[in-house]
Design a protein around this motif. Structure first.
Motif, PDB file in Angstrom:
ATOM      1  N   MET A 171      57.569  62.491  57.366  1.00  0.00           N
ATOM      2  CA  MET A 171      57.517  61.367  56.446  1.00  0.00           C
ATOM      3  C   MET A 171      56.239  61.435  55.619  1.00  0.00           C
ATOM      4  SD  MET A 171      57.419  57.255  57.217  1.00  0.00           S
ATOM      5  CE  MET A 171      59.186  57.126  57.546  1.00  0.00           C
ATOM      6  N   ILE A 172      56.338  61.058  54.349  1.00  0.00           N
ATOM      7  CA  ILE A 172      55.192  60.926  53.462  1.00  0.00           C
ATOM      8  C   ILE A 172      55.120  59.471  53.006  1.00  0.00           C
ATOM      9  CG2 ILE A 172      54.212  61.573  51.227  1.00  0.00           C
ATOM     10  CD1 ILE A 172      55.405  64.359  51.634  1.00  0.00           C
ATOM     11  N   ALA A 173      53.937  58.868  53.125  1.00  0.00           N
ATOM     12  CA  ALA A 173      53.725  57.502  52.661  1.00  0.00           C
ATOM     13  C   ALA A 173      53.085  57.538  51.285  1.00  0.00           C
ATOM     14  CB  ALA A 173      52.835  56.742  53.642  1.00  0.00           C
ATOM     15  N   VAL A 174      53.557  56.654  50.407  1.00  0.00           N
ATOM     16  CA  VAL A 174      53.017  56.567  49.050  1.00  0.00           C
ATOM     17  C   VAL A 174      52.518  55.143  48.831  1.00  0.00           C
ATOM     18  CG1 VAL A 174      53.463  56.870  46.597  1.00  0.00           C
ATOM     19  CG2 VAL A 174      54.665  58.310  48.259  1.00  0.00           C
ATOM     20  N   LEU A 175      51.266  55.011  48.458  1.00  0.00           N
ATOM     21  CA  LEU A 175      50.632  53.710  48.270  1.00  0.00           C
ATOM     22  C   LEU A 175      50.269  53.523  46.804  1.00  0.00           C
ATOM     23  CD1 LEU A 175      49.113  51.121  49.079  1.00  0.00           C
ATOM     24  CD2 LEU A 175      47.226  52.555  49.848  1.00  0.00           C
ATOM     25  N   GLY A 176      50.766  52.427  46.223  1.00  0.00           N
ATOM     26  CA  GLY A 176      50.421  52.163  44.826  1.00  0.00           C
ATOM     27  C   GLY A 176      51.388  51.209  44.168  1.00  0.00           C
ATOM     28  N   GLU A 177      51.421  51.293  42.851  1.00  0.00           N
ATOM     29  CA  GLU A 177      52.087  50.258  42.070  1.00  0.00           C
ATOM     30  C   GLU A 177      53.513  50.596  41.680  1.00  0.00           C
ATOM     31  OE1 GLU A 177      49.670  52.682  38.968  1.00  0.00           O
ATOM     32  OE2 GLU A 177      49.390  51.976  41.011  1.00  0.00           O
ATOM     33  N   CYS A 178      54.272  49.511  41.459  1.00  0.00           N
ATOM     34  CA  CYS A 178      55.536  49.529  40.725  1.00  0.00           C
ATOM     35  C   CYS A 178      55.273  48.862  39.382  1.00  0.00           C
ATOM     36  CB  CYS A 178      56.614  48.736  41.451  1.00  0.00           C
ATOM     37  SG  CYS A 178      57.402  49.571  42.810  1.00  0.00           S
ATOM     38  N   VAL A 179      55.748  49.442  38.315  1.00  0.00           N
ATOM     39  CA  VAL A 179      55.536  48.876  36.989  1.00  0.00           C
ATOM     40  C   VAL A 179      56.873  48.819  36.262  1.00  0.00           C
ATOM     41  CG1 VAL A 179      54.388  49.200  34.762  1.00  0.00           C
ATOM     42  CG2 VAL A 179      53.175  49.741  36.873  1.00  0.00           C
ATOM     43  N   ALA A 180      57.127  47.708  35.601  1.00  0.00           N
ATOM     44  CA  ALA A 180      58.312  47.603  34.759  1.00  0.00           C
ATOM     45  C   ALA A 180      58.001  48.283  33.426  1.00  0.00           C
ATOM     46  CB  ALA A 180      58.682  46.142  34.546  1.00  0.00           C
ATOM     47  N   ASP A 181      58.611  49.436  33.187  1.00  0.00           N
ATOM     48  CA  ASP A 181      58.396  50.192  31.952  1.00  0.00           C
ATOM     49  C   ASP A 181      59.411  49.728  30.903  1.00  0.00           C
ATOM     50  OD1 ASP A 181      56.332  51.711  32.941  1.00  0.00           O
ATOM     51  OD2 ASP A 181      57.599  53.391  33.525  1.00  0.00           O
ATOM     52  N   ALA A 182      58.917  49.093  29.869  1.00  0.00           N
ATOM     53  CA  ALA A 182      59.787  48.597  28.800  1.00  0.00           C
ATOM     54  C   ALA A 182      59.676  49.529  27.605  1.00  0.00           C
ATOM     55  CB  ALA A 182      59.393  47.176  28.422  1.00  0.00           C
ATOM     56  N   PHE A 183      60.785  50.135  27.219  1.00  0.00           N
ATOM     57  CA  PHE A 183      60.818  51.059  26.096  1.00  0.00           C
ATOM     58  C   PHE A 183      61.427  50.357  24.886  1.00  0.00           C
ATOM     59  CE2 PHE A 183      60.708  53.559  29.913  1.00  0.00           C
ATOM     60  CZ  PHE A 183      59.831  54.579  29.611  1.00  0.00           C
ATOM     61  N   THR A 184      60.840  50.589  23.726  1.00  0.00           N
ATOM     62  CA  THR A 184      61.285  49.913  22.524  1.00  0.00           C
ATOM     63  C   THR A 184      61.948  50.869  21.556  1.00  0.00           C
ATOM     64  OG1 THR A 184      60.557  48.678  20.585  1.00  0.00           O
ATOM     65  CG2 THR A 184      58.977  50.214  21.533  1.00  0.00           C
ATOM     66  N   ASP A 185      62.930  50.342  20.821  1.00  0.00           N
ATOM     67  CA  ASP A 185      63.554  51.127  19.751  1.00  0.00           C
ATOM     68  C   ASP A 185      63.023  50.693  18.384  1.00  0.00           C
ATOM     69  OD1 ASP A 185      64.674  48.659  19.321  1.00  0.00           O
ATOM     70  OD2 ASP A 185      66.764  49.331  19.425  1.00  0.00           O
TER      71      ASP A 185
END
Length: 316
Positions: free
Chosen positions: A1-15
């Motif tokens: 198992m590998i643990a990953v510590l950090g953020e989730c970000v909502a990536d909003a892409f624009t047209d």
């Protein structure tokens, strides 16, 4: 198992186009470097545990669904009272994302020492962290102390993933981090920001001297530079039709760690790693990154799309 510590970000892409005076539409995708890495690891077949602070809002629900559907273990995630982080991304002519962050007081940066006790790592052989969660206040110090504490029983991997408009050069204390990390992965943009004008090979030597055994500098279409205790090699990048490069570096990190874990090399100070093996792992990682560039957004491949070595895990 590998643990990953950090953020989730909502990536909003624009047209949005500059000549359009009416408005813009946003397409929101789950992102954040550490979350992307956890998803990519799970899709490759490595058990991945995500240590994140997930909000109760609509974006938090999106993150949970995305991570869980890829097979990521969320048992160590924290239910946070703050809102999610939002990043609005515009793509340049080369498909690279330029971000504007809406992140003050959001869930990702609120880590406390009580939330990061030693049990949160679980049975993981490796902790991967970095990005904004390691530099943002108030939680960055708690993240660093946690990484220091678990080093006695796990390999530690760092990706600074610098955001020049969001944190200063002084916030990225890479030489200090190298004292307790084994693997340092950066992009050429990261190195140029952190050590402007310094050749990549000399930058690697700086970080080796500070303590990191394996330093990898990704160079986009030019491949990657691999440096193990000062021994170096270059890895080419597979040729693909690039849609965008969002999440490519995170996918590379996942491919590298997945391969090292499959070889039984994680869990300590990389004592069994030689340059030939590091190059093989990076070659696999480059394929994972290239496939991520061939689709929109941070959507890393499942293992059945890869032509190289695979290990047991989820396929789709």
């Amino acid at each position: 198992m590998i643990a990953v510590l950090g953020e989730c970000v909502a990536d909003a892409f624009t047209d949005h186009r500059p000549a359009d005076p009416v408005g813009m539409a946003l397409r929101v995708l789950p992102g954040g470097g550490p979350a992307n890495t956890a998803v990519a690891l799970a899709r490759l077949g490595t058990a991945a545990r995500f240590l994140g602070r997930l909000s109760h809002d609509v974006f938090g629900d999106l993150f949970r669904a995305h991570l869980a559907s890829s097979g990521v273990d969320l048992s160590a995630a924290v239910a946070a009272g703050e809102l999610s982080t939002l990043a609005v991304a515009a793509l340049d002519a080369d498909g690279r994302a330029v971000y504007t962050f809406y992140a003050d007081g959001t869930a990702d940066w609120g880590w406390t020492p009580d939330e990061l006790d030693g049990d949160r790592l679980g049975p993981a052989s490796c902790l991967h962290t970095g990005s904004l969660a390691l530099v943002r206040r108030p939680g960055g110090e708690a993240v660093e102390e946690f990484a220091r504490a678990v080093r006695s029983r796990a390999t530690v991997s760092i990706d600074p993933n610098v955001r020049p408009g969001f944190a200063t050069r002084d916030d990225y204390r890479v030489e200090r981090w190298c004292a307790w990390s084994d693997i340092l992965k950066l992009s050429t943009d990261d190195v140029d920001f952190l050590l402007p004008g310094v050749p990549y090979e000399r930058a690697c030597d700086t970080w080796h001297a500070a303590g990191a055994r394996l330093v990898v500098v990704t160079k986009g279409a030019a491949g990657a530079l691999i440096s193990l205790d000062g021994e170096r090699a270059e890895v080419p990048a597979p040729r693909v039709r690039v849609v965008d490069t969002v999440g490519a570096g995170d996918a590379f990190t996942a491919g590298l760690l997945h391969d090292l874990e499959a070889r039984g090399l994680l869990g300590g100070r990389l004592d069994g790693l030689d340059l030939e093996t590091a190059v093989a792992a990076a070659t696999f990682a480059a394929e994972v990154a290239a496939l991520t560039c061939s689709v929109p957004g941070a959507d890393p491949p499942w293992r059945d799309r890869l032509t190289g070595r695979r290990s047991p895990g989820p396929a789709r």
